[in-house]
Design a protein around this motif. Structure first.
Motif, PDB file in Angstrom:
ATOM      1  N   MET A 111      15.060  63.509  85.060  1.00  0.00           N
ATOM      2  CA  MET A 111      14.928  64.692  84.214  1.00  0.00           C
ATOM      3  C   MET A 111      16.283  65.357  84.009  1.00  0.00           C
ATOM      4  O   MET A 111      16.670  65.691  82.879  1.00  0.00           O
ATOM      5  CB  MET A 111      13.937  65.669  84.844  1.00  0.00           C
ATOM      6  N   GLU A 112      17.019  65.554  85.090  1.00  0.00           N
ATOM      7  CA  GLU A 112      18.334  66.185  84.980  1.00  0.00           C
ATOM      8  C   GLU A 112      19.270  65.343  84.119  1.00  0.00           C
ATOM      9  O   GLU A 112      20.007  65.873  83.282  1.00  0.00           O
ATOM     10  CB  GLU A 112      18.943  66.378  86.364  1.00  0.00           C
ATOM     11  N   MET A 113      19.253  64.034  84.345  1.00  0.00           N
ATOM     12  CA  MET A 113      20.143  63.141  83.611  1.00  0.00           C
ATOM     13  C   MET A 113      19.825  63.126  82.124  1.00  0.00           C
ATOM     14  O   MET A 113      20.712  63.177  81.270  1.00  0.00           O
ATOM     15  CB  MET A 113      20.032  61.728  84.186  1.00  0.00           C
ATOM     16  N   LEU A 114      18.549  63.057  81.785  1.00  0.00           N
ATOM     17  CA  LEU A 114      18.155  62.963  80.380  1.00  0.00           C
ATOM     18  C   LEU A 114      18.363  64.269  79.635  1.00  0.00           C
ATOM     19  O   LEU A 114      18.857  64.274  78.503  1.00  0.00           O
ATOM     20  CB  LEU A 114      16.682  62.549  80.267  1.00  0.00           C
ATOM     21  N   THR A 115      17.955  65.381  80.233  1.00  0.00           N
ATOM     22  CA  THR A 115      17.861  66.633  79.486  1.00  0.00           C
ATOM     23  C   THR A 115      18.968  67.634  79.774  1.00  0.00           C
ATOM     24  O   THR A 115      19.248  68.493  78.935  1.00  0.00           O
ATOM     25  CB  THR A 115      16.522  67.327  79.787  1.00  0.00           C
ATOM     26  N   GLY A 116      19.548  67.588  80.973  1.00  0.00           N
ATOM     27  CA  GLY A 116      20.505  68.612  81.360  1.00  0.00           C
ATOM     28  C   GLY A 116      19.866  69.954  81.670  1.00  0.00           C
ATOM     29  O   GLY A 116      20.584  70.944  81.898  1.00  0.00           O
ATOM     30  N   LEU A 117      18.525  70.005  81.708  1.00  0.00           N
ATOM     31  CA  LEU A 117      17.843  71.263  81.993  1.00  0.00           C
ATOM     32  C   LEU A 117      18.089  71.711  83.432  1.00  0.00           C
ATOM     33  O   LEU A 117      18.229  70.887  84.338  1.00  0.00           O
ATOM     34  CB  LEU A 117      16.340  71.117  81.765  1.00  0.00           C
ATOM     35  N   GLU A 118      18.123  73.021  83.631  1.00  0.00           N
ATOM     36  CA  GLU A 118      18.272  73.596  84.964  1.00  0.00           C
ATOM     37  C   GLU A 118      17.017  74.388  85.303  1.00  0.00           C
ATOM     38  O   GLU A 118      16.500  75.149  84.481  1.00  0.00           O
ATOM     39  CB  GLU A 118      19.486  74.526  85.009  1.00  0.00           C
ATOM     40  N   VAL A 119      16.532  74.214  86.523  1.00  0.00           N
ATOM     41  CA  VAL A 119      15.320  74.900  86.970  1.00  0.00           C
ATOM     42  C   VAL A 119      15.631  76.366  87.246  1.00  0.00           C
ATOM     43  O   VAL A 119      16.594  76.690  87.942  1.00  0.00           O
ATOM     44  CB  VAL A 119      14.747  74.233  88.235  1.00  0.00           C
ATOM     45  N   ASP A 120      14.792  77.244  86.711  1.00  0.00           N
ATOM     46  CA  ASP A 120      14.880  78.671  87.016  1.00  0.00           C
ATOM     47  C   ASP A 120      13.995  78.989  88.213  1.00  0.00           C
ATOM     48  O   ASP A 120      14.441  79.588  89.193  1.00  0.00           O
ATOM     49  CB  ASP A 120      14.463  79.492  85.801  1.00  0.00           C
ATOM     50  N   GLU A 121      12.729  78.597  88.151  1.00  0.00           N
ATOM     51  CA  GLU A 121      11.833  78.760  89.274  1.00  0.00           C
ATOM     52  C   GLU A 121      10.776  77.674  89.256  1.00  0.00           C
ATOM     53  O   GLU A 121      10.523  77.047  88.224  1.00  0.00           O
ATOM     54  CB  GLU A 121      11.197  80.154  89.289  1.00  0.00           C
ATOM     55  N   LYS A 132       9.634  76.146  85.629  1.00  0.00           N
ATOM     56  CA  LYS A 132      10.113  76.952  84.504  1.00  0.00           C
ATOM     57  C   LYS A 132      11.618  76.719  84.437  1.00  0.00           C
ATOM     58  O   LYS A 132      12.339  77.015  85.396  1.00  0.00           O
ATOM     59  CB  LYS A 132       9.818  78.439  84.721  1.00  0.00           C
ATOM     60  N   PHE A 133      12.087  76.170  83.329  1.00  0.00           N
ATOM     61  CA  PHE A 133      13.502  75.875  83.171  1.00  0.00           C
ATOM     62  C   PHE A 133      14.224  77.034  82.491  1.00  0.00           C
ATOM     63  O   PHE A 133      13.617  77.786  81.713  1.00  0.00           O
ATOM     64  CB  PHE A 133      13.694  74.603  82.336  1.00  0.00           C
ATOM     65  N   LYS A 134      15.502  77.153  82.784  1.00  0.00           N
ATOM     66  CA  LYS A 134      16.315  78.141  82.086  1.00  0.00           C
ATOM     67  C   LYS A 134      16.319  77.800  80.599  1.00  0.00           C
ATOM     68  O   LYS A 134      16.489  76.650  80.222  1.00  0.00           O
ATOM     69  CB  LYS A 134      17.739  78.128  82.647  1.00  0.00           C
ATOM     70  N   GLY A 135      16.124  78.805  79.768  1.00  0.00           N
ATOM     71  CA  GLY A 135      16.074  78.573  78.329  1.00  0.00           C
ATOM     72  C   GLY A 135      14.672  78.504  77.773  1.00  0.00           C
ATOM     73  O   GLY A 135      14.496  78.478  76.554  1.00  0.00           O
ATOM     74  N   GLY A 136      13.646  78.450  78.654  1.00  0.00           N
ATOM     75  CA  GLY A 136      12.276  78.552  78.166  1.00  0.00           C
ATOM     76  C   GLY A 136      11.424  77.304  78.266  1.00  0.00           C
ATOM     77  O   GLY A 136      10.200  77.381  78.116  1.00  0.00           O
ATOM     78  N   ALA A 137      12.004  76.125  78.505  1.00  0.00           N
ATOM     79  CA  ALA A 137      11.211  74.912  78.650  1.00  0.00           C
ATOM     80  C   ALA A 137      10.424  74.945  79.957  1.00  0.00           C
ATOM     81  O   ALA A 137      10.771  75.680  80.889  1.00  0.00           O
ATOM     82  CB  ALA A 137      12.114  73.677  78.609  1.00  0.00           C
ATOM     83  N   ALA A 149       1.948  78.024  97.667  1.00  0.00           N
ATOM     84  CA  ALA A 149       2.250  77.615  96.288  1.00  0.00           C
ATOM     85  C   ALA A 149       2.746  78.789  95.437  1.00  0.00           C
ATOM     86  O   ALA A 149       2.358  78.958  94.279  1.00  0.00           O
ATOM     87  CB  ALA A 149       1.025  76.945  95.621  1.00  0.00           C
ATOM     88  N   SER A 150       3.601  79.600  96.048  1.00  0.00           N
ATOM     89  CA  SER A 150       4.191  80.737  95.321  1.00  0.00           C
ATOM     90  C   SER A 150       5.329  80.265  94.432  1.00  0.00           C
ATOM     91  O   SER A 150       5.923  79.195  94.658  1.00  0.00           O
ATOM     92  CB  SER A 150       4.717  81.767  96.317  1.00  0.00           C
ATOM     93  N   TRP A 151       5.663  81.050  93.423  1.00  0.00           N
ATOM     94  CA  TRP A 151       6.802  80.738  92.569  1.00  0.00           C
ATOM     95  C   TRP A 151       8.085  81.104  93.321  1.00  0.00           C
ATOM     96  O   TRP A 151       8.182  82.171  93.921  1.00  0.00           O
ATOM     97  CB  TRP A 151       6.725  81.500  91.256  1.00  0.00           C
ATOM     98  N   VAL A 152       9.051  80.186  93.273  1.00  0.00           N
ATOM     99  CA  VAL A 152      10.303  80.338  94.006  1.00  0.00           C
ATOM    100  C   VAL A 152      11.474  80.180  93.054  1.00  0.00           C
ATOM    101  O   VAL A 152      11.525  79.235  92.257  1.00  0.00           O
ATOM    102  CB  VAL A 152      10.416  79.264  95.127  1.00  0.00           C
ATOM    103  N   LYS A 153      12.412  81.106  93.117  1.00  0.00           N
ATOM    104  CA  LYS A 153      13.640  80.988  92.333  1.00  0.00           C
ATOM    105  C   LYS A 153      14.548  79.913  92.951  1.00  0.00           C
ATOM    106  O   LYS A 153      14.599  79.776  94.168  1.00  0.00           O
ATOM    107  CB  LYS A 153      14.394  82.333  92.304  1.00  0.00           C
ATOM    108  N   THR A 154      15.267  79.209  92.109  1.00  0.00           N
ATOM    109  CA  THR A 154      16.163  78.165  92.626  1.00  0.00           C
ATOM    110  C   THR A 154      17.620  78.528  92.359  1.00  0.00           C
ATOM    111  O   THR A 154      17.908  79.476  91.652  1.00  0.00           O
ATOM    112  CB  THR A 154      15.857  76.822  91.963  1.00  0.00           C
TER     113      THR A 154
END
Length: 388
Positions: free
Chosen positions: A214-224, A248-253, A383-388
């Motif tokens: 996922m990181e390699m293909l998209t460059g997306l960064e995880v927000d939480e 939840k990725f940074k940028g809305g994806a 299963a709480s939401w966690v910031k990364t």
């Protein structure tokens, strides 16, 4: 087409820690490193049983005098030789990666390490800092990332063929551990022992592969993220044999990942699907020579490796013409090819070349460890939401 005439001034003198008799992964390292004649296996500490390791090393062509009892004697012994090893691959259980990698870097060796890199991100960062100080390659063996059609997808995403990325779905869910196979299999048993495997089982063993894709293909960064994990074979607790992660990725994806070893009847089921505002792509490791490409309002397309309508993105190109299957060993060989080029560039201090060369580096390893830490924290907190 792949250029087999590319070469180094001399093959890299290479050693291994682990990966001895019966190790499927050890064989994959050796077969793939030798493929393009960039590495020559000269030494190793192949087995926790010194005699068995020496016998094995001799059987695969290593001088018995360079088949060492442990990694400490391997690094010390090779340092005394004018023709000592320059690089080492670490194919041992997870809990040993930190100590062996640190010792290898301190001995002045380039390091290729299995994943997950370490138990903690602090350990991983320490190794990254040490590698930088020593000016040594520190790479991570995300073996699936060398498939050409993944790099085709990466280039299509970069060029905007999918539009704005909205959703990524990931899974690596096999069924081979649907029963307590660890009672008979030593290779499975250590993976389910927290002292050796670390704080996760299927997330670290399987999920990290697809997460890196996922990181390699998209460059997306995880927000939480939010992680739920189970031990369907109760004796495996506290380690999970099944897990679901929401992102939840940074940028809305957004995205999801399913990692499992109890998906009864399944072989691998490692898939990644990237959905954009205009189109989607999907890749499945059991059919790695194809990439499914779906444009909204048009018939689905199945793109085949080796065809002229594809680009030659990022230098990961076919080793044989379209229609002939390429597979796991070619993917690994593509990575070892790039590790060799990176080592050569480091030795020549060619920073410009390194900056444009893709390979799974130590930062990819750190990112994977941080992701696992966040998954464990989330799951252990209901299963709480966690910031990364």
């Amino acid at each position: 087409m792949f250029n087999e005439e590319r070469h180094l001034a001399a093959p890299l003198r290479w050693g291994m820690v682990g990966g001895g008799r019966g190790s499927e992964i050890g064989y994959a390292h050796r077969a793939s490193a030798a493929r393009d004649r960039f590495f020559q296996l000269k030494a190793g500490a192949f087995d926790i049983d010194a005699a068995r390791g020496r016998e094995f090393g001799s059987n695969v062509g290593v001088d018995p005098e360079r088949c060492y009892a442990d990694y400490q004697s391997l690094f010390a012994g090779e340092a005394q030789r004018a023709d000592g090893i320059q690089a080492v691959s670490i194919a041992t259980p997870n809990g040993t990666h930190y100590a062996i990698s640190k010792a290898a870097l301190e001995a002045g060796l380039h390091v290729i390490c299995e994943k997950p890199l370490t138990f903690t991100s602090a350990e991983a960062q320490e190794l990254a800092d040490l590698a930088k100080a020593k000016r040594k390659l520190f790479a991570v063996m995300y073996g699936y990332s060398g498939y050409p059609m993944l790099h085709q997808a990466r280039e299509m995403i970069r060029q905007g063929a999918l539009g704005e990325i909205r959703i990524v779905t990931m899974q690596f869910a096999h069924g081979f551990h649907n029963t307590a196979i660890e009672e008979q299999s030593a290779g499975a048993k250590w993976r389910m022992n927290p002292a050796i495997s670390g704080p996760t089982y299927v997330l670290g063993d399987l999920g990290t592969h697809t997460y890196y894709l996922m990181e390699m293909l998209t460059g997306l960064e995880v927000d939480e993220l939010c992680c739920m994990r189970q031990s369907f074979i109760p004796s495996r607790a506290p380690l999970e044999d099944n897990a679901h992660v929401m992102f939840k990725f940074k940028g809305g994806a957004v995205g999801t990942l399913w990692a499992s070893s109890v998906n009864a009847g399944s072989m691998h089921q490692q898939k990644i699907r990237v959905v954009g505002s205009k189109a989607s792509v999907e890749w499945w490791d059991e059919h790695p020579n194809q990439l499914r490409y779906e444009i909204q309002g048009q018939p689905a397309q199945l793109l085949d490796r080796g065809m002229n309508y594809l680009g030659q993105a990022d230098g990961i190109c076919s080793r044989i013409g379209g229609g002939h299957p390429e597979g796991f060993f070619e993917s690994w060989a593509n990575l070892y090819h790039r590790f060799a080029l990176a080592i050569d560039a480091l030795e020549r201090n060619d920073q410009a070349f390194l900056e444009q060369l893709w390979y799974p580096d130590v930062q990819a390893g750190i990112s994977g460890v941080k992701w696992l830490e966040a998954c464990v924290k989330s799951a252990d907190n209901g299963a709480s939401w966690v910031k990364t």
